[in-house]
Design a protein around this motif. Structure first.
Motif, short mmCIF file in Angstrom:
data_model
loop_
_atom_site.label_atom_id
_atom_site.label_comp_id
_atom_site.label_asym_id
_atom_site.label_seq_id
_atom_site.Cartn_x
_atom_site.Cartn_y
_atom_site.Cartn_z
N GLY A 445 0.80 -1.21 0.00
CA GLY A 445 0.00 0.00 0.00
C GLY A 445 0.84 1.27 0.00
N GLY A 446 2.16 1.18 0.05
CA GLY A 446 2.96 2.39 0.17
C GLY A 446 4.13 2.47 -0.78
N THR A 447 4.13 1.71 -1.87
CA THR A 447 5.28 1.70 -2.78
C THR A 447 4.89 2.13 -4.19
N MET A 448 3.82 2.88 -4.32
CA MET A 448 3.29 3.22 -5.64
C MET A 448 3.67 4.64 -6.05
N ARG A 449 3.75 4.85 -7.36
CA ARG A 449 3.78 6.22 -7.89
C ARG A 449 2.34 6.58 -8.20
N LEU A 450 1.81 7.55 -7.45
CA LEU A 450 0.38 7.83 -7.48
C LEU A 450 0.10 9.30 -7.75
N GLY A 451 -0.99 9.57 -8.45
CA GLY A 451 -1.50 10.92 -8.60
C GLY A 451 -1.05 11.62 -9.87
N LEU A 452 -1.47 12.87 -9.99
CA LEU A 452 -1.20 13.68 -11.18
C LEU A 452 0.25 14.13 -11.21
N GLN A 453 0.93 13.83 -12.32
CA GLN A 453 2.31 14.25 -12.50
C GLN A 453 2.49 14.75 -13.93
N GLU A 454 3.27 15.79 -14.07
CA GLU A 454 3.50 16.35 -15.39
C GLU A 454 4.56 15.57 -16.15
N GLN A 455 4.45 15.61 -17.47
CA GLN A 455 5.44 14.97 -18.34
C GLN A 455 5.66 15.85 -19.56
N ARG A 456 6.86 15.76 -20.11
CA ARG A 456 7.21 16.58 -21.28
C ARG A 456 7.10 15.72 -22.55
N ILE A 457 6.35 16.22 -23.50
CA ILE A 457 6.10 15.47 -24.74
C ILE A 457 7.13 15.86 -25.80
N LYS A 458 7.65 14.87 -26.49
CA LYS A 458 8.67 15.10 -27.52
C LYS A 458 8.02 15.63 -28.80
N PRO A 459 8.46 16.79 -29.30
CA PRO A 459 7.89 17.32 -30.54
C PRO A 459 8.06 16.35 -31.71
N GLY A 460 7.10 16.38 -32.61
CA GLY A 460 7.17 15.53 -33.80
C GLY A 460 6.65 14.13 -33.62
N THR A 461 6.23 13.79 -32.41
CA THR A 461 5.73 12.44 -32.15
C THR A 461 4.21 12.40 -32.29
N LEU A 462 3.68 11.19 -32.35
CA LEU A 462 2.23 11.01 -32.37
C LEU A 462 1.62 11.58 -31.10
N ALA A 463 2.26 11.35 -29.97
CA ALA A 463 1.75 11.87 -28.70
C ALA A 463 1.60 13.39 -28.74
N HIS A 464 2.61 14.06 -29.29
CA HIS A 464 2.57 15.52 -29.37
C HIS A 464 1.47 15.99 -30.31
N LYS A 465 1.29 15.27 -31.39
CA LYS A 465 0.22 15.61 -32.33
C LYS A 465 -1.15 15.48 -31.66
N LEU A 466 -1.33 14.44 -30.85
CA LEU A 466 -2.62 14.20 -30.21
C LEU A 466 -2.91 15.22 -29.12
N TYR A 467 -1.92 15.48 -28.28
CA TYR A 467 -2.12 16.42 -27.18
C TYR A 467 -2.11 17.88 -27.66
N GLY A 468 -1.24 18.16 -28.63
CA GLY A 468 -1.07 19.54 -29.07
C GLY A 468 -0.42 20.42 -28.02
N GLN A 469 0.34 19.80 -27.11
CA GLN A 469 0.98 20.52 -26.02
C GLN A 469 2.37 19.94 -25.76
N ASP A 470 3.23 20.77 -25.18
CA ASP A 470 4.57 20.31 -24.83
C ASP A 470 4.60 19.62 -23.47
N VAL A 471 3.73 20.06 -22.56
CA VAL A 471 3.69 19.50 -21.21
C VAL A 471 2.25 19.16 -20.86
N VAL A 472 2.03 17.95 -20.35
CA VAL A 472 0.69 17.54 -19.94
C VAL A 472 0.78 16.87 -18.57
N GLY A 473 -0.34 16.82 -17.87
CA GLY A 473 -0.41 16.13 -16.59
C GLY A 473 -1.34 14.93 -16.69
#
Length: 567
Positions: A445-473
């Motif tokens: 119950g205490g060894t998890m990575r939990l909750g909202l965390q930001e991440q940086r999206i690499k330009p030119g990728t499918l992920a970046h095309k879908l989000y349309g943002q450089d940083v998402v949470g």
């Protein structure tokens, strides 16, 4: 306790006769209508079980563990709440008996009660009231769902606490809404009101008189039965609300609004000065219209570990449907056990689907089936969306079958693997470089990575095309991570690392180049927790669009022709 000036009017939703009547959906629908009248609304769930939270409970028994921004592991009803209202909830909005007793005992141990005898009344009930105030402060209305069924011994402290609140604050600050069953006896051709009468009698025996009855039935409640229920339960006839089975839960706000349930709340709490005269439910009408008048249809395979109990993937199933709603596409879900892929072969089990999603999970059972699913989707160019364990399975697939790392695995499943491409951070991020092994007695119950965390999206990728943002949470719930020691090898094999944590330490998303695969993307987070029917989620919208394109023979869709719901 908070001062009277800061008290929020509270609607308490209880259930009777049988469980699983839909208290969560009913409460969320009422909240949606009140929000549509311009009120600031929040919701919370009081669960009677002794677990501190659902985090270590079996998905087969309890269903999905829903994670909030602050990392709280909560009941799946909080997912309903966040999909119906725009308020972002937290751990304050999910209370269990275990959490209450834990807080009371902690106070007793440090002497807060000055040596007095600690009792259910007043100490436990005071703690419940304190938690309710903490979660609802600052809102125009708070809706509080009481888990379980009236008559359950486990729920009595919660019911006593809300009874006290009504006495302390008056009926213009506390309202009781009771959801009951009106069964239809086919042999007699009649709806039976007696179970509802007895349920209300049980509620009144502990000092709670409902203000509103929500009567769940297969068909609308006739006026005669409505009058009878009102007479025998001491509830005004206009407050006996018929709640019939709906083929689409998004119709419920409009149905309840049609019977003026929201007006009953506004009148009792004297909110006429804050609430708009009528509810603007145009967004909900648009969602229903898009679902009922699709222009396309796709079949998505969900390859998981708990598919016999679909509540374990409640948010995933809803998010896939939301992705379809955004483009007027009916999404047919084909639930498949990962072990069936192992036994029957991926080519056979996954034949004929337009897209494949592999959701999260824990443990080694079915993992090889998930790896085979990734391999099949990759080789057959079927749109693939991996979530959490689904991303880890994709990484293992690429490691084994493209990078040539024989025996590659996650240390969750094989601690002795020669190529631990997935592992605990402590297993690959050490001073000496030596691999540390998880202790047998680690606290699950205490060894998890939990909750909202930001991440940086690499330009030119499918992920970046879908989000349309450089940083998402995005929200997370996992222990094991992509092993950074294998980044270079897997990138050389063609895997694109399309998102990383803000400190560049953790791999958050991977994909295949679009010249190698039309749509192959996997993420460590759980984007399904941020999807709503009115707004969808960019990854799910993109995945369903890719499935549509595959069904259309690989032809790219003309975006301007889509009759999408307005953003």
């Amino acid at each position: 306790m908070t001062s009277p000036a800061s008290h929020t009017p509270l609607v308490f939703v209880t259930g009777g006769v049988v469980s699983s009547l839909g208290k969560g959906i009913a409460a969320a629908s009422l909240a949606a209508i009140l929000e549509a009248r311009g009120l600031k609304v929040t919701m919370m769930k009081l669960d009677p079980y002794l677990n501190v939270d659902p985090g270590t409970m079996s998905p087969f028994q309890h269903g999905e563990v829903y994670v909030t921004d602050d990392g709280a592991e909560t009941d799946l009803d909080l997912g309903h709440y966040e999909r119906f209202v725009n308020t972002r909830l937290s751990g304050l909005n999910s209370i269990t008996t275990g959490k209450i007793y834990e807080a009371v005992i902690r106070k007793e141990r440090r002497g807060d009660y000055l040596g007095g005898t600690v009792q259910v009344i007043p100490h436990v009930t005071d703690e419940i009231k304190r938690c309710i105030d903490a979660a609802t402060a600052g809102y125009d209305v708070g809706l509080v769902e009481i888990g379980g069924t009236v008559g359950d011994i486990e729920s009595l402290p919660f019911l006593e606490a809300i009874r006290q609140l009504r006495i302390e604050r008056g009926q213009d600050m506390a309202m009781f809404v009771h959801l009951t069953l009106i069964p239809y006896i086919a042999a007699a051709g009649e709806l039976k009101t007696k179970p509802t009468q007895h349920s209300v009698k049980e509620l009144r025996s502990i000092g709670i008189q409902p203000d509103v009855l929500l009567c769940r039935s297969e068909q609308p409640l006739p006026d005669g039965e409505r009058r009878k229920i009102a007479l025998f339960t001491n509830v005004p006839e206009k407050a006996v609300i018929s709640v019939i089975d709906q083929d689409n839960i998004h119709k419920i706000p409009r149905w309840l609004n049609g019977q003026q349930l929201d007006q009953l709340v506004v009148d009792q709490f004297r909110l006429q000065g804050k609430a708009a005269p009528v509810a603007d439910l145009s967004e909900w009408d648009a969602v229903v219209d898009a679902a009922e008048h699709p222009i396309d249809e796709v079949t998505i395979a969900v390859v998981g570990k708990y598919v016999d109990h679909k509540d374990a993937y409640k948010s995933v199933g809803e998010a896939l449907k939301h992705g379809g709603i955004r483009q007027r596409t009916r999404v047919n879900l084909k639930w498949l056990e990962a072990e069936d892929v192992e036994r029957g072969g991926a080519d056979t089990v996954l034949a004929g689907v337009d897209g494949i999603l592999v959701p999260g999970g824990f443990g080694d059972r079915g993992f090889e089936g998930k790896v085979l699913t990734s391999k099949h989707a990759r080789e057959q160019r079927v749109p693939y969306f991996g979530i959490c364990y689904g991303m880890q399975a994709a990484a293992v697939d690429v490691a084994r079958n493209i990078a040539g790392l024989e025996g590659a695995n996650s240390t969750e499943n094989d601690r002795a693997t020669t190529h631990p491409v997935i592992g605990l951070i402590t297993e690959w991020r050490t001073q000496s470089g030596d691999v540390e092994r998880r202790s047998e007695g680690s606290d699950l119950g205490g060894t998890m990575r939990l909750g909202l965390q930001e991440q940086r999206i690499k330009p030119g990728t499918l992920a970046h095309k879908l989000y349309g943002q450089d940083v998402v949470g995005e929200r997370h719930r996992h222990r094991y991570e992509f092993n950074n020691r294998y980044r270079t090898q897997l990138e050389a094999a063609g895997l694109v690392i399309s998102a990383k944590s803000m400190d560049d330490l953790l791999v958050e998303m991977v994909e295949l180049p679009q010249d190698a695969h039309p749509w192959f993307l996997a993420c460590q987070a759980h984007p399904e927790f941020l999807s709503t029917p009115r707004h969808g989620h960019p990854l799910f919208v993109g995945f369903i669009r890719a499935a549509r394109e595959r069904k259309a023979g690989g032809r790219l869709l003309n975006e301007s022709s889509l009759s999408e719901v307005a953003a």
